[in-house]
Motif scaffolding. Structure first.
Motif, short mmCIF file in Angstrom:
data_model
loop_
_atom_site.label_atom_id
_atom_site.label_comp_id
_atom_site.label_asym_id
_atom_site.label_seq_id
_atom_site.Cartn_x
_atom_site.Cartn_y
_atom_site.Cartn_z
N GLU A 1 1.11 -1.62 0.14
CA GLU A 1 0.18 -0.05 -0.19
C GLU A 1 0.72 1.40 0.13
O GLU A 1 1.88 1.33 1.21
N LEU A 2 0.74 2.19 -0.83
CA LEU A 2 1.70 3.31 -1.43
C LEU A 2 1.16 4.73 -0.22
O LEU A 2 -0.47 4.33 -0.43
N GLY A 3 1.82 5.02 0.10
CA GLY A 3 1.34 6.46 0.57
C GLY A 3 2.10 7.25 0.86
O GLY A 3 3.50 7.69 0.39
N GLN A 4 2.14 8.56 0.61
CA GLN A 4 2.51 9.45 0.37
C GLN A 4 3.69 10.28 1.89
O GLN A 4 2.61 9.50 3.33
N PHE A 5 4.70 10.47 1.98
CA PHE A 5 5.43 10.90 3.48
C PHE A 5 6.07 12.17 3.14
O PHE A 5 6.60 12.64 2.04
N HIS A 6 6.70 13.05 4.14
CA HIS A 6 7.16 14.09 4.27
C HIS A 6 7.99 13.93 5.89
O HIS A 6 7.59 13.64 6.82
N VAL A 7 9.49 14.20 5.38
CA VAL A 7 10.13 14.20 6.80
C VAL A 7 11.69 15.45 6.27
O VAL A 7 11.42 15.44 5.04
N ALA A 8 10.88 15.92 7.66
CA ALA A 8 11.71 17.05 7.81
C ALA A 8 13.45 17.05 8.68
O ALA A 8 13.33 16.40 9.28
N VAL A 9 14.09 16.92 7.71
CA VAL A 9 15.13 16.47 8.55
C VAL A 9 16.62 16.64 9.12
O VAL A 9 16.83 17.98 8.36
N ASP A 10 16.47 17.06 10.49
CA ASP A 10 17.46 17.74 11.05
C ASP A 10 19.07 17.45 10.80
O ASP A 10 19.11 16.34 11.57
N VAL A 11 19.75 17.80 10.22
CA VAL A 11 21.38 17.78 9.95
C VAL A 11 21.92 18.31 10.09
O VAL A 11 23.27 18.45 10.56
N HIS A 12 21.97 19.80 11.58
CA HIS A 12 22.80 20.67 11.45
C HIS A 12 23.86 20.48 12.93
O HIS A 12 24.91 20.66 12.65
N GLN A 13 23.43 19.63 13.25
CA GLN A 13 24.62 18.94 14.15
C GLN A 13 26.03 17.88 13.76
O GLN A 13 26.57 17.37 14.29
N ALA A 14 25.64 17.73 12.00
CA ALA A 14 25.96 16.18 11.64
C ALA A 14 27.46 16.95 11.12
O ALA A 14 27.23 18.19 10.65
N PRO A 15 28.45 16.54 11.38
CA PRO A 15 30.04 16.87 10.86
C PRO A 15 29.84 16.60 9.65
O PRO A 15 31.56 16.13 9.55
N PHE A 16 29.51 17.36 8.51
CA PHE A 16 29.73 16.40 7.32
C PHE A 16 30.91 17.38 7.05
O PHE A 16 31.04 18.20 7.13
N GLN A 17 31.41 16.50 6.50
CA GLN A 17 33.05 17.12 5.78
C GLN A 17 32.97 17.36 4.20
O GLN A 17 34.35 18.44 3.61
N LEU A 18 31.69 16.98 3.44
CA LEU A 18 31.61 17.47 2.06
C LEU A 18 30.28 17.94 2.18
O LEU A 18 29.45 18.14 2.76
N ASP A 19 30.29 18.61 0.55
CA ASP A 19 28.93 19.73 0.55
C ASP A 19 28.37 18.88 0.01
O ASP A 19 27.10 19.29 -0.70
N ARG A 20 28.87 17.30 -0.46
CA ARG A 20 27.77 16.37 -1.44
C ARG A 20 27.32 15.07 -0.38
O ARG A 20 28.09 14.90 0.02
N LEU A 21 25.81 15.14 -0.80
CA LEU A 21 25.76 14.66 0.30
C LEU A 21 24.30 13.55 -0.63
O LEU A 21 23.82 13.62 -1.51
N LEU A 22 24.21 12.04 0.27
CA LEU A 22 23.04 11.16 0.18
C LEU A 22 22.24 10.72 0.24
O LEU A 22 22.41 10.86 1.78
N VAL A 23 21.31 11.53 -0.51
CA VAL A 23 19.83 10.91 0.52
C VAL A 23 19.03 10.02 0.07
O VAL A 23 19.17 9.45 -0.79
N GLN A 24 19.21 9.07 1.12
CA GLN A 24 18.68 7.72 0.43
C GLN A 24 17.02 7.44 1.91
O GLN A 24 16.68 7.66 2.64
N VAL A 25 16.66 6.37 0.89
CA VAL A 25 14.87 6.57 1.13
C VAL A 25 14.98 4.99 1.19
O VAL A 25 15.27 4.12 0.25
#
Length: 163
Positions: free
Chosen positions: A54-78
């Motif tokens: 059964e398919l449904g819509q989703f929306h998630v607002a992911v807070d990443v401000h504390q992630a110490p990312f080293q690169l400006d290219r990210l992968l968003v995976q679901v």
């Protein structure tokens, strides 16, 4: 049908939070997300649909401000975690550009249509007050700029803006 991510689109310039939305289904309506740069990641779960099939819509607002990312290219995976062994199935991966790694205080971008005579250093001088910061524009536009010495009239660049 497999899961679908409608937002963000590939190579979108995103800020914090990163909004992830689309259509999906998962075991007992549970799916997972992962946002990372290969060094650090933010993970979580959400629900979509009424269960497997059964398919449904989703929306998630992911807070990443504390992630110490080293690169400006990210992968968003679901993806869905397989019930029997936790393996990932129906995975969707979207590469994005993370604006806060490019411009301090990132909150959005302007669009600039290249005209004859424009150079990246002149654009950087106009928007950032320093011609040497042209790499910000290059990093925000990887699909548009493959050689910083070759830009052409008509291209539309995203100019990251911060505080």
């Amino acid at each position: 049908m497999t899961n679908r991510v409608d937002q963000p689109r590939p190579l979108d310039l995103v800020g914090n939070p990163i909004h992830v939305s689309g259509i999906a289904t998962g075991f007992e309506a549970t799916l997972e997300y992962r946002i990372g740069d290969g060094h650090h990641e933010v993970t979580g779960t959400f629900t979509a649909g009424g269960g497997s099939g059964e398919l449904g819509q989703f929306h998630v607002a992911v807070d990443v401000h504390q992630a110490p990312f080293q690169l400006d290219r990210l992968l968003v995976q679901v993806f869905e975690a397989r019930a029997r062994d936790g393996g990932e199935v129906n995975a969707v991966t979207v590469p994005v550009i993370y604006g806060p790694r490019i411009v301090p205080g990132y909150y959005g971008y302007r669009e600039h249509r290249v005209v004859k005579g424009d150079t990246l250093s002149a654009l950087a001088k106009t928007y950032y007050g320093d011609a040497a910061l042209y790499s910000r524009i290059v990093r925000a536009n990887p699909a548009q700029i493959t050689d910083p010495d070759k830009i052409v009239p008509g291209q539309v660049f995203r100019i990251p803006i911060g505080s």
